[in-house]
Scaffold this motif. Structure first.
Motif, PDB file in Angstrom:
ATOM      1  N   TYR A 275       0.871  -1.229   0.005  1.00  0.00           N
ATOM      2  CA  TYR A 275       0.057   0.350   0.228  1.00  0.00           C
ATOM      3  C   TYR A 275       0.935   1.154  -0.014  1.00  0.00           C
ATOM      4  O   TYR A 275       0.720   2.812  -0.104  1.00  0.00           O
ATOM      5  CB  TYR A 275      -0.842   0.382   0.792  1.00  0.00           C
ATOM      6  CG  TYR A 275      -2.074  -1.353   0.829  1.00  0.00           C
ATOM      7  CD1 TYR A 275      -3.371  -0.993   0.326  1.00  0.00           C
ATOM      8  CD2 TYR A 275      -1.783  -2.541   1.775  1.00  0.00           C
ATOM      9  CE1 TYR A 275      -3.904  -1.784   0.084  1.00  0.00           C
ATOM     10  CE2 TYR A 275      -3.031  -3.297   1.213  1.00  0.00           C
ATOM     11  CZ  TYR A 275      -4.498  -3.256   1.176  1.00  0.00           C
ATOM     12  OH  TYR A 275      -5.179  -4.225   0.745  1.00  0.00           O
ATOM     13  N   ASP A 367     -12.157   4.887  -6.154  1.00  0.00           N
ATOM     14  CA  ASP A 367     -13.014   3.963  -5.666  1.00  0.00           C
ATOM     15  C   ASP A 367     -14.079   4.145  -5.942  1.00  0.00           C
ATOM     16  O   ASP A 367     -14.956   3.147  -6.637  1.00  0.00           O
ATOM     17  CB  ASP A 367     -12.455   3.773  -4.846  1.00  0.00           C
ATOM     18  CG  ASP A 367     -12.859   2.319  -3.785  1.00  0.00           C
ATOM     19  OD1 ASP A 367     -12.550   1.752  -5.106  1.00  0.00           O
ATOM     20  OD2 ASP A 367     -13.572   2.440  -3.067  1.00  0.00           O
ATOM     21  N   LYS A 393     -10.659  -8.408  -0.340  1.00  0.00           N
ATOM     22  CA  LYS A 393      -9.171  -7.508  -0.656  1.00  0.00           C
ATOM     23  C   LYS A 393     -10.036  -6.462  -0.901  1.00  0.00           C
ATOM     24  O   LYS A 393      -9.215  -4.833  -0.638  1.00  0.00           O
ATOM     25  CB  LYS A 393      -8.178  -7.889  -1.464  1.00  0.00           C
ATOM     26  CG  LYS A 393      -7.183  -8.909  -0.448  1.00  0.00           C
ATOM     27  CD  LYS A 393      -6.740  -8.325   1.123  1.00  0.00           C
ATOM     28  CE  LYS A 393      -5.896  -8.854   1.958  1.00  0.00           C
ATOM     29  NZ  LYS A 393      -5.186  -8.497   2.475  1.00  0.00           N
ATOM     30  N   TYR A 397      -9.109  -1.848   0.669  1.00  0.00           N
ATOM     31  CA  TYR A 397      -8.432  -0.875  -0.434  1.00  0.00           C
ATOM     32  C   TYR A 397      -8.244   0.250   0.073  1.00  0.00           C
ATOM     33  O   TYR A 397      -7.846   0.742   0.366  1.00  0.00           O
ATOM     34  CB  TYR A 397      -8.467  -0.706  -2.468  1.00  0.00           C
ATOM     35  CG  TYR A 397      -7.234  -0.003  -3.003  1.00  0.00           C
ATOM     36  CD1 TYR A 397      -6.101  -0.266  -2.916  1.00  0.00           C
ATOM     37  CD2 TYR A 397      -8.162   0.423  -3.196  1.00  0.00           C
ATOM     38  CE1 TYR A 397      -5.340   0.254  -3.580  1.00  0.00           C
ATOM     39  CE2 TYR A 397      -7.210   1.532  -3.905  1.00  0.00           C
ATOM     40  CZ  TYR A 397      -5.818   1.921  -4.379  1.00  0.00           C
ATOM     41  OH  TYR A 397      -4.983   2.178  -5.128  1.00  0.00           O
TER      42      TYR A 397
END
Length: 448
Positions: A275, A367, A393, A397
């Motif tokens: 990340y 997103d 997952k 995020y």
């Protein structure tokens, strides 16, 4: 087989429903009732990174052949039926997956299931159809790679950057391998990987999850699973010094590409490193206010283009990429040094709170924007499931990105963006033969 209603445990995120058939097919359903359409995707856990030497590109070749028909639906019928019902369909192959999709009006979903279930186990592979498609793939390779200097540079770059990782091979395959495919190669590859217990069915749209799973059970439930041996690990050996190459090709402009060996989400230990690398890429290349654009293009006017790229959703260790085209009067070496200077600043100084917040806000906005698309939602779920991370997952995020600190960004820059793990490729432009006009590409399926 009776199908019981989905329990809340099967909807772990509140929106994604998971169900696995007795033959191993995993089904993921996300209900999205904003429009009366549905996207259906079938993902197979096989791509170019699974291929041994001598048959590179065979996953992509099989993707083409999957449209050549079965006994029940001869060549051309699949696409004709989908089009006749107002739908769209195609397929794509990557290093870690092969996927097939249809977008249809919601009441037509069963058509997709009927056709995909049929070709999952009943493909009618014919030598004469392979001969035709070999020409299509050869032309596709010429148009996408051989006639495009940057793509040619990327291909040569990957072959040098990786020593023993299968990522050194192009998804479309090397020309000598493509030329020697036999129908027996395709049949063996199909029998080995195309089975319900090596696939994930993802459905997103204006549907009811129970109905979708009932339909899937009806059409896919009777398919026999295969004995699938997991691919052997192919871990890239440590790089022990910088690598450089020059690609000479007809081109108008020079170009430089740099890649550092880095972990991805599946291999990062601790996980936050992946990340942090994602945020680092955003610091460098996340819009007009990002460092590469504001400093190297507009500020110092060293480049006409400069980009950073990192894909955290690869199955194996991958590369953190920097690339660009130098401005008029500047060389690829000038741009290389400038890019390295940007890396050094990330290693020496903490990124500012404003920069960190900008990237996090962009991630959150992207997103939300991407989830407007049923296709993207299905892509995200299918990809994460296929590479072995698990679809859950997807919901982590934004939260994980928001937890990244400036200290973590600096830490991964210091740990991974180092000279000993660097590969640099230079495109040296050669004169362009203006009389050699490319032919129009032949039709056919293609990798995205």
């Amino acid at each position: 087989m009776l199908l019981s209603p989905l329990s809340t445990a099967e909807a772990q995120s509140g929106t994604v429903y998971e169900h696995t058939l007795e033959n191993g097919l995993k089904i993921l359903v996300r209900e999205d009732h904003r429009a009366p359409v549905v996207v259906s995707q079938v993902w197979y856990k096989v791509g170019s990174s699974y291929e041994p030497g001598g048959i590179t590109g065979i996953s992509h070749m099989l993707e083409h052949m999957m449209f050549k028909g079965t006994k029940d639906y001869p060549a051309g019928e699949f696409s004709r039926i989908v089009a006749e019902n107002g739908g769209q369909e195609n397929a794509f192959t990557g290093a870690d997956y092969t996927a097939y999709f249809q977008t249809l009006e919601k009441s037509r979903l069963e058509i997709s299931f009927k056709l995909e279930a049929d070709r999952m186990r009943n493909l009618d592979l014919k030598a004469e159809e392979l001969e035709k498609e070999l020409q299509v793939v050869t032309e596709e390779r010429r148009m996408r790679t051989d006639d495009k200097p940057r793509a040619k540079t990327h291909e040569q770059f990957a072959a040098v950057a990786f020593t023993n990782s299968p990522y050194q091979n192009p998804v479309i395959g090397w020309p000598s391998d493509i030329a020697r495919y036999k129908i027996e190669d395709l049949q063996a590859w199909y029998q080995k990987w195309y089975a319900p217990n090596n696939a994930t069915l993802v459905v997103v749209g204006d549907v009811q999850a129970d109905d979708v799973i009932g339909l899937a059970t009806r059409h896919f439930g009777g398919l026999k699973p295969s004995e699938i041996q997991p691919a052997k690990p192919q871990d890239e050996i440590p790089q022990v010094g910088p690598r450089k190459l020059t690609v000479k090709a007809p081109a108008q402009l020079p170009y430089v590409m740099m890649g550092y060996k880095v972990p991805v989400l599946k291999t990062a230990r601790p996980e936050w490193e992946a990340y942090a690398l994602e945020v680092l890429a955003g610091i460098l290349d996340g819009g007009n206010s990002a460092r590469l654009s504001s400093r190297l293009i507009r500020g110092k006017q060293l480049a006409v283009s400069a980009n950073a790229d990192y894909d955290m959703t690869s199955r194996l260790q991958d590369l953190f990429l920097l690339e660009g085209t130098p401005a008029d009067g500047k060389s690829v070496f000038d741009l290389e040094y400038a890019l390295k200077d940007e890396v050094a600043q990330l290693q020496n100084d903490l990124v500012t709170p404003d920069e960190l917040q900008r990237v996090k806000a962009q991630v959150a906005a992207n997103d939300v924007f991407q989830k407007d698309s049923n296709f993207y939602q299905a892509m995200q779920l299918g990809l994460l499931e296929t590479i072995g991370l698990g679809w859950q997952k997807a919901d982590e995020y934004v939260q994980k990105i928001n937890q990244v600190t400036a200290e973590q960004v600096r830490a991964v820059a210091r740990k991974y963006l180092i000279e000993d793990s660097l590969t640099v490729a230079y495109l040296d432009p050669q004169p362009i033969n203006e009389t050699a006009k490319p032919n129009k590409t032949a039709g056919g399926r293609h990798a995205f």
